[in-house]
Design an enzyme around this catalytic site. Structure first.
Site, PDB file in Angstrom:
ATOM      1  N   HIS A  24       0.843  -1.203   0.000  1.00  0.00           N
ATOM      2  CA  HIS A  24       0.000   0.000   0.000  1.00  0.00           C
ATOM      3  C   HIS A  24       0.883   1.259   0.000  1.00  0.00           C
ATOM      4  O   HIS A  24       0.687   2.181  -0.802  1.00  0.00           O
ATOM      5  CB  HIS A  24      -0.904  -0.029   1.234  1.00  0.00           C
ATOM      6  CG  HIS A  24      -1.724   1.207   1.444  1.00  0.00           C
ATOM      7  ND1 HIS A  24      -3.089   1.231   1.282  1.00  0.00           N
ATOM      8  CD2 HIS A  24      -1.382   2.478   1.818  1.00  0.00           C
ATOM      9  CE1 HIS A  24      -3.548   2.450   1.536  1.00  0.00           C
ATOM     10  NE2 HIS A  24      -2.528   3.221   1.880  1.00  0.00           N
ATOM     11  N   GLU A  25       1.871   1.264   0.897  1.00  0.00           N
ATOM     12  CA  GLU A  25       2.749   2.429   1.002  1.00  0.00           C
ATOM     13  C   GLU A  25       3.695   2.546  -0.192  1.00  0.00           C
ATOM     14  O   GLU A  25       4.043   3.653  -0.598  1.00  0.00           O
ATOM     15  CB  GLU A  25       3.566   2.357   2.299  1.00  0.00           C
ATOM     16  CG  GLU A  25       2.733   2.576   3.554  1.00  0.00           C
ATOM     17  CD  GLU A  25       1.984   3.904   3.524  1.00  0.00           C
ATOM     18  OE1 GLU A  25       2.614   4.945   3.252  1.00  0.00           O
ATOM     19  OE2 GLU A  25       0.765   3.898   3.766  1.00  0.00           O
TER      20      GLU A  25
ATOM     21  N   ASP B 176      -5.764   8.253   4.168  1.00  0.00           N
ATOM     22  CA  ASP B 176      -5.783   8.699   2.772  1.00  0.00           C
ATOM     23  C   ASP B 176      -7.052   9.494   2.465  1.00  0.00           C
ATOM     24  O   ASP B 176      -7.018  10.456   1.690  1.00  0.00           O
ATOM     25  CB  ASP B 176      -5.709   7.484   1.837  1.00  0.00           C
ATOM     26  CG  ASP B 176      -4.362   6.768   1.948  1.00  0.00           C
ATOM     27  OD1 ASP B 176      -3.368   7.424   2.300  1.00  0.00           O
ATOM     28  OD2 ASP B 176      -4.317   5.553   1.675  1.00  0.00           O
TER      29      ASP B 176
END
Length: 362
Positions: free
Chosen positions: A59-60, A168
């Site tokens: 994800h990062e 986010d």
């Protein structure tokens, strides 16, 4: 010293595993052992936590690679069970770029979830009743493992889209508001919404689930921090490092002793020092190292100084210097002009500068 575990550097970014992952491991192991679970179940859950960590990392990495393509370098990435927190050398002021960088993270989880949806396939589980799901919990097969990993990726994508900082969704909300408002106003509005969501979670947590209390605190701290940083960066626009630097600083020679260092500290307010030899900066003396070795008065500076350090130019943008200092263990930098030492800047002095500017502006 940070309790986070350093995993190494990837694409020039230092990756750390947040201590809450270890807390999660301990909690899972203890709860399973106390409930009389088998070794197979404990190992299954530990492997699952590792898989979740990898999904959070991916994800990062989605954020990191998109930011890199835009021209923004990520200096540090901290992985938490619910997502990650990244530190960048500069923040984008473009709503479009912020949207692209922010959406890339949840998009990775959605792609993983889609792959797993057809690989398992998930459709076989949709018709399950409650009893069958309970049976699946005790099935330690690869298929069950992937099914729960599918659920986690969906949850990560949905959770991170909550419109609250530092998730986010909070950044997406700010980017959308930024199209019509200034970045400072957009951040302020997004922060207010974040606080409302955090308070609602706090009330629900008090009534039903204590875990939501930690989530609420996470959102409150994250949103407050984001709003403060954006306000500070706005205040520092138009200023350079020379406007906030310390000019009358004490420098030491590598052959000076601890006795001389202590004498300077006791008679003034300086705590960190630049070490110079033949008009060249060769090291820095940090306050914590001085205190740690203060009992040895004959110790020389060269045996105490740190030789790995960064410098700043006088004309360097002060807001960029502020962002760089945010993530430094020792936010103290020599300031040079034409390769000559003319001063230093630290976070304490920069904070005082911000306080003065804040009073003038507001």
């Amino acid at each position: 010293m940070s309790a986070n575990l350093k995993l190494g550097k990837y694409y020039g970014t230092e990756v750390q595993l947040h201590w809450t992952f270890f807390l999660l491991v301990v909690w899972v192991v203890l709860s399973e052992v106390l409930s009389g679970a088998s070794i197979d179940r404990v190992l299954f859950n530990l492997q699952f936590i590792l898989a979740v960590m990898i999904c959070v990392l991916l994800h990062e990495v989605g954020h990191l690679l998109t930011a890199k393509k835009i021209g923004i370098k990520t200096t540090k990435m901290v992985l938490l069970p619910v997502g990650g927190i990244s530190t960048v050398e500069k923040s984008t002021q473009s709503p479009k770029e912020e949207l692209l960088i922010t959406l890339s993270g949840p998009l990775v989880n959605i792609i993983i979830a889609i792959i797993l949806f057809f690989a398992i396939p998930v459709s076989d589980y949709i018709s399950y009743d409650l009893g069958q799901y309970f049976t699946a919990l005790n099935d330690f097969s690869v298929r069950t493992f992937l099914f729960f990993l599918f659920i986690v990726n969906v949850a990560l994508a949905v959770f991170n889209m909550i419109p609250a900082f530092p998730l986010d969704g909070g950044r997406i909300l700010r980017a959308v508001l930024d199209i019509k408002l200034s970045r400072v106003k957009a951040t302020r509005v997004a922060t207010m919404i974040s606080h409302v969501i955090a308070i609602v979670l706090l009330l629900i947590g008090l009534l039903f689930n204590p875990i939501l209390l930690f989530l609420s605190l996470f959102l409150l701290i994250g949103s407050f921090s984001e709003n403060r940083v954006v306000q500070h960066i706005d205040l520092l626009k138009g200023y350079s490092v020379k406007d906030a630097m310390l000019k009358n600083i004490t420098v030491f020679d590598p052959d000076d002793t601890m006795e001389e260092i202590i004498r300077v500290i006791l008679r003034g307010s300086e705590t960190n020092f630049v070490v110079v030899e033949d008009k060249k900066i060769v090291g820095l003396l940090y306050h914590k190292d001085i205190i740690k070795n203060s009992d040895n008065r004959t110790l020389k500076v060269r045996d105490l100084m740190t030789t790995t350090f960064k410098t700043m130019e006088t004309e360097e943008n002060l807001s960029a210097a502020y962002i760089l200092m945010q993530d430094e263990i020792h936010p103290f930098f020599p300031v040079i002009e034409k390769n000559e030492l003319i001063g230093a800047i630290d976070f304490d002095n920069l904070h005082e500068f911000l306080l003065m500017e804040d009073r003038l502006k507001y």
